[in-house]
Design a protein around this motif. Sequence first.
Motif, PDB file in Angstrom:
ATOM      1  N   TYR A   1      -7.436  36.889 -19.970  1.00 18.60           N
ATOM      2  CA  TYR A   1      -8.509  37.056 -18.981  1.00 18.60           C
ATOM      3  C   TYR A   1      -7.960  37.661 -17.692  1.00 18.60           C
ATOM      4  CZ  TYR A   1     -11.584  35.786 -15.142  1.00 18.60           C
ATOM      5  OH  TYR A   1     -12.352  35.833 -13.990  1.00 18.60           O
ATOM      6  N   LEU A   2      -6.850  37.111 -17.199  1.00 21.53           N
ATOM      7  CA  LEU A   2      -6.271  37.620 -15.959  1.00 21.53           C
ATOM      8  C   LEU A   2      -5.806  39.067 -16.106  1.00 21.53           C
ATOM      9  CD1 LEU A   2      -4.274  34.535 -14.667  1.00 21.53           C
ATOM     10  CD2 LEU A   2      -6.220  35.656 -13.544  1.00 21.53           C
ATOM     11  N   ARG A   3      -5.250  39.393 -17.253  1.00 15.03           N
ATOM     12  CA  ARG A   3      -4.837  40.779 -17.491  1.00 15.03           C
ATOM     13  C   ARG A   3      -6.047  41.709 -17.473  1.00 15.03           C
ATOM     14  NH1 ARG A   3      -0.916  39.880 -22.727  1.00 15.03           N
ATOM     15  NH2 ARG A   3       0.913  39.083 -21.633  1.00 15.03           N
ATOM     16  N   PHE A   4      -7.088  41.316 -18.213  1.00 10.22           N
ATOM     17  CA  PHE A   4      -8.287  42.144 -18.290  1.00 10.22           C
ATOM     18  C   PHE A   4      -8.947  42.250 -16.910  1.00 10.22           C
ATOM     19  CE2 PHE A   4     -12.749  43.059 -19.097  1.00 10.22           C
ATOM     20  CZ  PHE A   4     -12.678  44.058 -20.060  1.00 10.22           C
ATOM     21  N   ALA A   5      -9.075  41.120 -16.234  1.00 10.87           N
ATOM     22  CA  ALA A   5      -9.708  41.101 -14.916  1.00 10.87           C
ATOM     23  C   ALA A   5      -8.923  41.937 -13.914  1.00 10.87           C
ATOM     24  CB  ALA A   5      -9.851  39.667 -14.407  1.00 10.87           C
ATOM     25  N   SER A   6      -7.593  41.956 -14.032  1.00 10.00           N
ATOM     26  CA  SER A   6      -6.780  42.721 -13.083  1.00 10.00           C
ATOM     27  C   SER A   6      -7.070  44.206 -13.175  1.00 10.00           C
ATOM     28  CB  SER A   6      -5.295  42.456 -13.302  1.00 10.00           C
ATOM     29  OG  SER A   6      -4.833  43.055 -14.497  1.00 10.00           O
TER      30      SER A   6
ATOM     31  N   PHE B   1      -4.400  38.308  -7.678  1.00  9.65           N
ATOM     32  CA  PHE B   1      -4.180  37.387  -8.788  1.00  9.65           C
ATOM     33  C   PHE B   1      -4.336  35.944  -8.309  1.00  9.65           C
ATOM     34  CE2 PHE B   1      -2.168  41.036 -10.796  1.00  9.65           C
ATOM     35  CZ  PHE B   1      -2.500  40.870 -12.130  1.00  9.65           C
ATOM     36  N   GLU B   2      -3.748  35.642  -7.163  1.00  9.52           N
ATOM     37  CA  GLU B   2      -3.845  34.279  -6.625  1.00  9.52           C
ATOM     38  C   GLU B   2      -5.291  33.892  -6.365  1.00  9.52           C
ATOM     39  OE1 GLU B   2      -1.312  33.541  -3.255  1.00  9.52           O
ATOM     40  OE2 GLU B   2       0.415  34.412  -4.271  1.00  9.52           O
ATOM     41  N   SER B   3      -6.056  34.793  -5.806  1.00  6.36           N
ATOM     42  CA  SER B   3      -7.471  34.509  -5.531  1.00  6.36           C
ATOM     43  C   SER B   3      -8.229  34.240  -6.829  1.00  6.36           C
ATOM     44  CB  SER B   3      -8.121  35.686  -4.801  1.00  6.36           C
ATOM     45  OG  SER B   3      -7.545  35.871  -3.549  1.00  6.36           O
ATOM     46  N   GLU B   4      -7.964  35.035  -7.834  1.00 11.33           N
ATOM     47  CA  GLU B   4      -8.646  34.859  -9.120  1.00 11.33           C
ATOM     48  C   GLU B   4      -8.254  33.542  -9.770  1.00 11.33           C
ATOM     49  OE1 GLU B   4     -11.545  35.937 -11.774  1.00 11.33           O
ATOM     50  OE2 GLU B   4     -10.984  37.067  -9.982  1.00 11.33           O
ATOM     51  N   ILE B   5      -6.989  33.171  -9.675  1.00 12.03           N
ATOM     52  CA  ILE B   5      -6.530  31.899 -10.245  1.00 12.03           C
ATOM     53  C   ILE B   5      -7.177  30.728  -9.514  1.00 12.03           C
ATOM     54  CG2 ILE B   5      -4.515  30.397 -10.536  1.00 12.03           C
ATOM     55  CD1 ILE B   5      -2.907  33.031 -11.101  1.00 12.03           C
ATOM     56  N   ARG B   6      -7.250  30.814  -8.190  1.00 12.29           N
ATOM     57  CA  ARG B   6      -7.923  29.761  -7.424  1.00 12.29           C
ATOM     58  C   ARG B   6      -9.385  29.638  -7.854  1.00 12.29           C
ATOM     59  NH1 ARG B   6      -4.712  31.508  -3.193  1.00 12.29           N
ATOM     60  NH2 ARG B   6      -6.318  32.885  -2.348  1.00 12.29           N
TER      61      ARG B   6
END
Length: 152
Positions: free
Chosen positions: A121-126, A137-142
Motif C-alpha cells: 500500500y505504501l509503495r503504491f500510495a507513494s 511517508f511518515e504522514s501516510e503512516i500516521r
Amino acid sequence: MYCPFCHNEQSKVIDSRVVDGGSAIRRRRECTACKGRFTTVEKAVLLVLKRNGLAEPFSRDKLIRGVRRACQGRDVSDDSLKKLAQQVEETVRSHGSSQVNANDVGLAILEPLRDLDEVAYLRFASVYKSFENADDFESEIRLMRRRDRGDF
C-alpha cells in the motif's frame, strides 16, 4: 445480431436490463424475419478516462500488473491480486457510469491494497500520491495508524 433460428442479421431489441451489478446488459430480442425471440447478454464496457484525455477499456490485467509491482518481494498471492482487481472493478462500476476517471480507479485500489499488505500500500500510495520525501511517508503512516485505532 444474428438470429439463432434463421440466421437473419436483423433483430430488434424488445427489452433491456442491467444485470450482475451493472457489469452486463441483458437484451431480449426479436428477429425481424422469423419473429423468433432470443436473449443476449453483453458485457458492459467500462471506459477509463486518462489524464491525457484518452479513454481506454478497463482492464483487470493492467490493474493487477500495476499492483503487482507494488507487491514485488511481498507474500501476496496471484489469487489475492485477482480478488483485489475484482473488488476495484465492482467499486468503480457501482457508481453506475460507463466512464470512470483513472484517478478514481487509483483511489479504489488504495483501501483494499492497504487491507491486503501495508507495505505494498505504501509503495503504491507513494507513486499514486506523488510522495516527494520521507515526510510524506511518515504522514501516510500516521494516517494509517489513526485509521487502525478508529481515530479517523
